[in-house]
Design a protein around this motif. Sequence first.
Motif, PDB file in Angstrom:
ATOM      1  N   GLU A 104      -7.507   4.200 -49.243  1.00  0.00           N
ATOM      2  CA  GLU A 104      -8.523   3.247 -48.809  1.00  0.00           C
ATOM      3  C   GLU A 104      -8.443   3.007 -47.307  1.00  0.00           C
ATOM      4  OE1 GLU A 104      -9.031   0.507 -52.808  1.00  0.00           O
ATOM      5  OE2 GLU A 104      -7.241   0.240 -51.555  1.00  0.00           O
ATOM      6  N   LYS A 105      -7.226   2.933 -46.777  1.00  0.00           N
ATOM      7  CA  LYS A 105      -7.045   2.761 -45.326  1.00  0.00           C
ATOM      8  C   LYS A 105      -7.620   3.961 -44.573  1.00  0.00           C
ATOM      9  CE  LYS A 105      -3.048  -0.262 -45.448  1.00  0.00           C
ATOM     10  NZ  LYS A 105      -1.706  -0.517 -44.928  1.00  0.00           N
ATOM     11  N   LEU A 106      -7.339   5.149 -45.075  1.00  0.00           N
ATOM     12  CA  LEU A 106      -7.863   6.360 -44.442  1.00  0.00           C
ATOM     13  C   LEU A 106      -9.386   6.380 -44.489  1.00  0.00           C
ATOM     14  CD1 LEU A 106      -6.748   8.889 -43.065  1.00  0.00           C
ATOM     15  CD2 LEU A 106      -6.820  10.032 -45.272  1.00  0.00           C
ATOM     16  N   ASN A 107      -9.953   5.973 -45.630  1.00  0.00           N
ATOM     17  CA  ASN A 107     -11.413   5.905 -45.751  1.00  0.00           C
ATOM     18  C   ASN A 107     -11.993   4.877 -44.784  1.00  0.00           C
ATOM     19  OD1 ASN A 107     -11.480   7.893 -47.714  1.00  0.00           O
ATOM     20  ND2 ASN A 107     -11.485   6.454 -49.411  1.00  0.00           N
ATOM     21  N   CYS A 108     -11.325   3.722 -44.645  1.00  0.00           N
ATOM     22  CA  CYS A 108     -11.785   2.700 -43.699  1.00  0.00           C
ATOM     23  C   CYS A 108     -11.709   3.212 -42.262  1.00  0.00           C
ATOM     24  CB  CYS A 108     -10.966   1.418 -43.836  1.00  0.00           C
ATOM     25  SG  CYS A 108     -11.483   0.390 -45.226  1.00  0.00           S
ATOM     26  N   LEU A 109     -10.681   3.968 -41.969  1.00  0.00           N
ATOM     27  CA  LEU A 109     -10.542   4.570 -40.640  1.00  0.00           C
ATOM     28  C   LEU A 109     -11.728   5.492 -40.357  1.00  0.00           C
ATOM     29  CD1 LEU A 109      -8.409   4.773 -38.295  1.00  0.00           C
ATOM     30  CD2 LEU A 109      -7.598   6.831 -39.441  1.00  0.00           C
ATOM     31  N   TYR A 110     -12.057   6.328 -41.340  1.00  0.00           N
ATOM     32  CA  TYR A 110     -13.188   7.253 -41.222  1.00  0.00           C
ATOM     33  C   TYR A 110     -14.485   6.479 -40.979  1.00  0.00           C
ATOM     34  CZ  TYR A 110     -16.714  10.696 -42.655  1.00  0.00           C
ATOM     35  OH  TYR A 110     -17.800  11.514 -42.698  1.00  0.00           O
ATOM     36  N   CYS A 111     -14.762   5.492 -41.834  1.00  0.00           N
ATOM     37  CA  CYS A 111     -16.017   4.737 -41.725  1.00  0.00           C
ATOM     38  C   CYS A 111     -16.103   3.962 -40.415  1.00  0.00           C
ATOM     39  CB  CYS A 111     -16.188   3.785 -42.906  1.00  0.00           C
ATOM     40  SG  CYS A 111     -16.504   4.650 -44.463  1.00  0.00           S
ATOM     41  N   SER A 112     -14.983   3.362 -40.002  1.00  0.00           N
ATOM     42  CA  SER A 112     -14.965   2.625 -38.733  1.00  0.00           C
ATOM     43  C   SER A 112     -15.302   3.566 -37.575  1.00  0.00           C
ATOM     44  CB  SER A 112     -13.597   1.994 -38.491  1.00  0.00           C
ATOM     45  OG  SER A 112     -13.316   1.016 -39.447  1.00  0.00           O
ATOM     46  N   TYR A 113     -14.672   4.730 -37.568  1.00  0.00           N
ATOM     47  CA  TYR A 113     -14.943   5.690 -36.503  1.00  0.00           C
ATOM     48  C   TYR A 113     -16.386   6.187 -36.558  1.00  0.00           C
ATOM     49  CZ  TYR A 113     -15.091   9.956 -33.783  1.00  0.00           C
ATOM     50  OH  TYR A 113     -15.477  10.926 -32.890  1.00  0.00           O
ATOM     51  N   PHE A 114     -16.796   6.645 -37.728  1.00  0.00           N
ATOM     52  CA  PHE A 114     -18.112   7.279 -37.844  1.00  0.00           C
ATOM     53  C   PHE A 114     -19.248   6.307 -37.557  1.00  0.00           C
ATOM     54  CE2 PHE A 114     -21.683   9.514 -39.616  1.00  0.00           C
ATOM     55  CZ  PHE A 114     -21.393  10.836 -39.343  1.00  0.00           C
ATOM     56  N   ASN A 115     -19.228   5.118 -38.168  1.00  0.00           N
ATOM     57  CA  ASN A 115     -20.294   4.142 -37.937  1.00  0.00           C
ATOM     58  C   ASN A 115     -20.242   3.587 -36.517  1.00  0.00           C
ATOM     59  OD1 ASN A 115     -21.864   3.940 -40.444  1.00  0.00           O
ATOM     60  ND2 ASN A 115     -19.873   3.466 -41.306  1.00  0.00           N
ATOM     61  N   TYR A 130     -22.355   3.726 -30.817  1.00  0.00           N
ATOM     62  CA  TYR A 130     -22.050   4.152 -29.443  1.00  0.00           C
ATOM     63  C   TYR A 130     -23.087   5.165 -28.960  1.00  0.00           C
ATOM     64  CZ  TYR A 130     -19.218   6.884 -26.021  1.00  0.00           C
ATOM     65  OH  TYR A 130     -18.752   7.571 -24.925  1.00  0.00           O
ATOM     66  N   ILE A 131     -23.357   6.158 -29.779  1.00  0.00           N
ATOM     67  CA  ILE A 131     -24.340   7.186 -29.426  1.00  0.00           C
ATOM     68  C   ILE A 131     -25.736   6.577 -29.325  1.00  0.00           C
ATOM     69  CG2 ILE A 131     -25.514   9.271 -30.289  1.00  0.00           C
ATOM     70  CD1 ILE A 131     -22.732  10.138 -31.376  1.00  0.00           C
ATOM     71  N   SER A 132     -26.052   5.672 -30.228  1.00  0.00           N
ATOM     72  CA  SER A 132     -27.361   5.021 -30.199  1.00  0.00           C
ATOM     73  C   SER A 132     -27.564   4.254 -28.891  1.00  0.00           C
ATOM     74  CB  SER A 132     -27.501   4.083 -31.397  1.00  0.00           C
ATOM     75  OG  SER A 132     -28.744   3.442 -31.370  1.00  0.00           O
ATOM     76  N   GLU A 133     -26.530   3.569 -28.430  1.00  0.00           N
ATOM     77  CA  GLU A 133     -26.655   2.821 -27.171  1.00  0.00           C
ATOM     78  C   GLU A 133     -26.796   3.767 -25.979  1.00  0.00           C
ATOM     79  OE1 GLU A 133     -27.156  -0.219 -24.475  1.00  0.00           O
ATOM     80  OE2 GLU A 133     -27.387  -0.215 -26.658  1.00  0.00           O
ATOM     81  N   ILE A 134     -26.067   4.863 -25.977  1.00  0.00           N
ATOM     82  CA  ILE A 134     -26.214   5.856 -24.899  1.00  0.00           C
ATOM     83  C   ILE A 134     -27.633   6.420 -24.918  1.00  0.00           C
ATOM     84  CG2 ILE A 134     -25.485   8.158 -24.112  1.00  0.00           C
ATOM     85  CD1 ILE A 134     -22.630   7.369 -25.037  1.00  0.00           C
ATOM     86  N   ALA A 135     -28.127   6.748 -26.101  1.00  0.00           N
ATOM     87  CA  ALA A 135     -29.492   7.272 -26.235  1.00  0.00           C
ATOM     88  C   ALA A 135     -30.519   6.217 -25.825  1.00  0.00           C
ATOM     89  CB  ALA A 135     -29.745   7.729 -27.668  1.00  0.00           C
ATOM     90  N   ALA A 136     -30.276   4.953 -26.171  1.00  0.00           N
ATOM     91  CA  ALA A 136     -31.203   3.875 -25.820  1.00  0.00           C
ATOM     92  C   ALA A 136     -31.304   3.714 -24.307  1.00  0.00           C
ATOM     93  CB  ALA A 136     -30.758   2.556 -26.462  1.00  0.00           C
ATOM     94  N   ARG A 137     -30.161   3.771 -23.633  1.00  0.00           N
ATOM     95  CA  ARG A 137     -30.179   3.652 -22.164  1.00  0.00           C
ATOM     96  C   ARG A 137     -30.874   4.854 -21.535  1.00  0.00           C
ATOM     97  NH1 ARG A 137     -24.324   0.853 -20.616  1.00  0.00           N
ATOM     98  NH2 ARG A 137     -24.496  -0.788 -22.190  1.00  0.00           N
ATOM     99  N   THR A 138     -30.635   6.021 -22.111  1.00  0.00           N
ATOM    100  CA  THR A 138     -31.304   7.226 -21.617  1.00  0.00           C
ATOM    101  C   THR A 138     -32.807   7.110 -21.819  1.00  0.00           C
ATOM    102  OG1 THR A 138     -29.354   8.560 -22.145  1.00  0.00           O
ATOM    103  CG2 THR A 138     -31.448   9.732 -21.861  1.00  0.00           C
ATOM    104  N   GLU A 139     -33.211   6.656 -22.999  1.00  0.00           N
ATOM    105  CA  GLU A 139     -34.642   6.510 -23.294  1.00  0.00           C
ATOM    106  C   GLU A 139     -35.273   5.469 -22.380  1.00  0.00           C
ATOM    107  OE1 GLU A 139     -37.557   6.246 -27.183  1.00  0.00           O
ATOM    108  OE2 GLU A 139     -35.588   5.279 -27.312  1.00  0.00           O
ATOM    109  N   GLN A 140     -34.564   4.370 -22.126  1.00  0.00           N
ATOM    110  CA  GLN A 140     -35.106   3.344 -21.219  1.00  0.00           C
ATOM    111  C   GLN A 140     -35.303   3.924 -19.824  1.00  0.00           C
ATOM    112  OE1 GLN A 140     -33.261  -0.546 -21.223  1.00  0.00           O
ATOM    113  NE2 GLN A 140     -33.969  -0.978 -19.160  1.00  0.00           N
ATOM    114  N   TYR A 141     -34.420   4.790 -19.403  1.00  0.00           N
ATOM    115  CA  TYR A 141     -34.532   5.382 -18.066  1.00  0.00           C
ATOM    116  C   TYR A 141     -35.675   6.392 -17.995  1.00  0.00           C
ATOM    117  CZ  TYR A 141     -33.097   7.259 -13.569  1.00  0.00           C
ATOM    118  OH  TYR A 141     -33.064   7.636 -12.249  1.00  0.00           O
TER     119      TYR A 141
END
Length: 193
Positions: free
Chosen positions: A121-132, A137-148
């Motif tokens: 369960e800890k390993l699964n939580c690690l995966y989900c925390s990283y992936f989500n 993180y990627i969405s915010e980078i893309a959002a700033r790029t799109e705003q520019y």
Amino acid sequence: MEHQKIDELVARIKALESELETELHQEYERFTCEITKKREELLASYRHDRENLFRYLVTTPILHLLSAPVIWVVLFPAVILDLFVTLYQWICFPIYKIAKVKRQDYIIIDRHMLGYLNSIEKLNCLYCSYFNGLMGYISEIAARTEQYWCPIRHAKRMKSIHSRYQNFFEYGDSKNFRQGNRELRKELMEEKE
């Protein structure tokens, strides 16, 4: 007039988000106090509530176990995507004078410390925390790029919008796009890292 209504709705949403954040923080503070006061009692409870690893594996449906490799194999392209998107912002954001997105604001790894989770369960939580967190993180980078580069709303309604979308120009509004695009870029450049 339409923009005023949208601005009012956005302001109410932001106020509700702020209120939610305050409530969540207060709940976290109460939980932290509870942990401090009842640490030993809580740890004993966690040990009691932790499911034995063997029992966990035996009671897990076989199809869940067989699907695990399919879930975990996605980690490889996610790490590569993380690397490329991070390199992209390290190289391009300074050129555009856009503040970099901080990974630690999005990728929070802490649930693996909960004592009531077994090692899987800890390993699964690690995966989900990283992936989500990575997706945010990627969405915010893309959002700033799109705003520019392209701060224009879509003609069709979107299921989910990023944090900057409400500031974008209406679909087909060429005048405001030409006149206001510099202002949106300037906002990005004035943000702090």
